[in-house]
Scaffold this active site. Structure first.
Site, PDB file in Angstrom:
ATOM      1  N   CYS A 203      -6.235   3.145  -0.893  1.00 54.74           N
ATOM      2  CA  CYS A 203      -5.718   3.854   0.283  1.00 54.74           C
ATOM      3  C   CYS A 203      -5.887   5.361   0.194  1.00 54.74           C
ATOM      4  O   CYS A 203      -6.395   6.006   1.116  1.00 54.74           O
ATOM      5  CB  CYS A 203      -4.264   3.471   0.542  1.00 54.74           C
ATOM      6  SG  CYS A 203      -3.082   4.033  -0.712  1.00 54.74           S
ATOM      7  N   HIS A 255       1.813   4.016   0.104  1.00 50.99           N
ATOM      8  CA  HIS A 255       0.607   3.781   0.901  1.00 50.99           C
ATOM      9  C   HIS A 255       0.384   4.942   1.852  1.00 50.99           C
ATOM     10  O   HIS A 255       1.332   5.593   2.305  1.00 50.99           O
ATOM     11  CB  HIS A 255       0.766   2.478   1.691  1.00 50.99           C
ATOM     12  CG  HIS A 255      -0.504   1.972   2.286  1.00 50.99           C
ATOM     13  ND1 HIS A 255      -1.611   1.633   1.542  1.00 50.99           N
ATOM     14  CD2 HIS A 255      -0.860   1.745   3.593  1.00 50.99           C
ATOM     15  CE1 HIS A 255      -2.580   1.195   2.341  1.00 50.99           C
ATOM     16  NE2 HIS A 255      -2.149   1.277   3.581  1.00 50.99           N
ATOM     17  N   HIS A 267      -6.697   2.530   7.641  1.00 53.79           N
ATOM     18  CA  HIS A 267      -6.366   2.638   6.219  1.00 53.79           C
ATOM     19  C   HIS A 267      -7.139   1.599   5.415  1.00 53.79           C
ATOM     20  O   HIS A 267      -7.624   0.600   5.958  1.00 53.79           O
ATOM     21  CB  HIS A 267      -4.857   2.442   6.001  1.00 53.79           C
ATOM     22  CG  HIS A 267      -4.345   1.100   6.450  1.00 53.79           C
ATOM     23  ND1 HIS A 267      -3.475   0.342   5.709  1.00 53.79           N
ATOM     24  CD2 HIS A 267      -4.567   0.358   7.580  1.00 53.79           C
ATOM     25  CE1 HIS A 267      -3.175  -0.786   6.342  1.00 53.79           C
ATOM     26  NE2 HIS A 267      -3.828  -0.789   7.489  1.00 53.79           N
TER      27      HIS A 267
END
Length: 297
Positions: A203, A255, A267
């Site tokens: 990520c 994240h 993402h």
């Protein structure tokens, strides 16, 4: 200034193309018109006695909205809607021509740019709402445009003719749109823990890689990227902002992704282990959203 007309996508019925405008009038979007006289007047009514609104020089291109059937075309010239004599206007439904500028009017969502004029053609880019595009031609109710280095077609259903953008005022929003477009080029790229791109990402590796393309250096981990940029609230989010989430961790965040508009973000996801787009206004990500940071200013 007269309010710009909101052009709607032309629907083909034989050779007739229909369109709806924000001012409430219905008309047929015929295409592009070229002035063949030395100068041609734009009037407020389809008659020689009509008030002169503007004058277009020979060779100028205008957006033709409707053939009124009495020797006049309804047109849009430099955001002003009026009438020009058909005697001095050559019209084509498909043409490359400088037609001014158009605002992507989609209530915040992105607009698909297609490889050719039609919804059955491949999407080559996703253009955020609010983007101002240079209109380079028409093709049966679609505008030819260039965005993020790619040329394609957008439905006139979602384009409002507008003036040339102010570079100073729009620089930040334009860059955000470019960041989103570049990020979307990696849709489907595999998620791999520790991946830095371009063939695999995690990520924070994804956000770092995307921003590096535009000359910005982000920290490597999601937690450390909280130190980049400035904090913004959720209701202030703009395309290109970093969005952070926290679940199953003692760290501040677990994240990170890039906001693309309309409540969505892109993402490198562990859901399907690819770069993908998800909603953050409902479902899992709405429940675990915690922060946002603006990198561009």
């Amino acid at each position: 200034m007269i309010k710009p007309s909101h052009l709607l996508r032309a629907a083909v019925l034989g050779t007739v193309f229909t369109a709806m405008f924000t001012v409430g009038a219905s008309a047929a979007t015929l295409g592009a018109g070229t002035v063949t006289a030395d100068a041609l007047r734009l009037r407020d009514t389809p008659a020689a006695e009509g008030e002169i609104l503007a004058t277009a020089s020979g060779g100028t291109s205008v957006v033709v909205l409707e053939d009124t059937g009495n020797g006049w075309y309804k047109v849009n010239f430099n955001t002003v809607e009026g009438y020009m004599s058909s005697e001095y206007l050559t019209v084509s439904t498909t043409a490359d021509a400088a037609l001014g500028y158009g605002l992507v009017d989609t209530d915040g969502s992105s607009l698909n740019m297609r490889a050719a004029a039609g919804t059955n053609y491949d999407t080559v880019a996703s253009i955020p709402g609010g983007t101002v595009l240079e209109l380079e031609g028409v093709d049966n109710g679609w505008y030819k445009v260039t965005y993020s280095g790619k040329t394609g077609y957008v439905s006139s259903d979602y384009i409002t003719i507008t003036t040339e953008p102010d570079v100073t005022e729009t620089a930040s929003s334009d860059l955000g749109a470019q960041i989103v477009a570049y990020a979307e080029e990696y849709l489907g790229t595999p998620y791999v823990l520790g991946g830095n791109g371009p063939n695999q990402f995690d990520c924070s590796g994804f956000t770092k890689y995307v921003y590096s393309h535009f000359g910005y250096t982000l920290n490597r981990t999601a937690t450390d990227q909280l130190q980049n940029g400035v904090s913004v609230s959720k209701d202030e989010l703009q395309p290109g902002d970093l969005v952070f989430f926290k679940y199953r961790t003692s760290k501040p965040v677990s994240h990170v992704g890039i906001y693309i508009g309309n409540g969505e973000f892109i993402h490198a996801s562990t859901n399907r282990y690819v770069v993908q787009i998800d909603q953050m206004e409902s479902g899992h990500y709405a429940n675990v959203y915690v922060y946002a940071r603006r990198i561009i200013g």
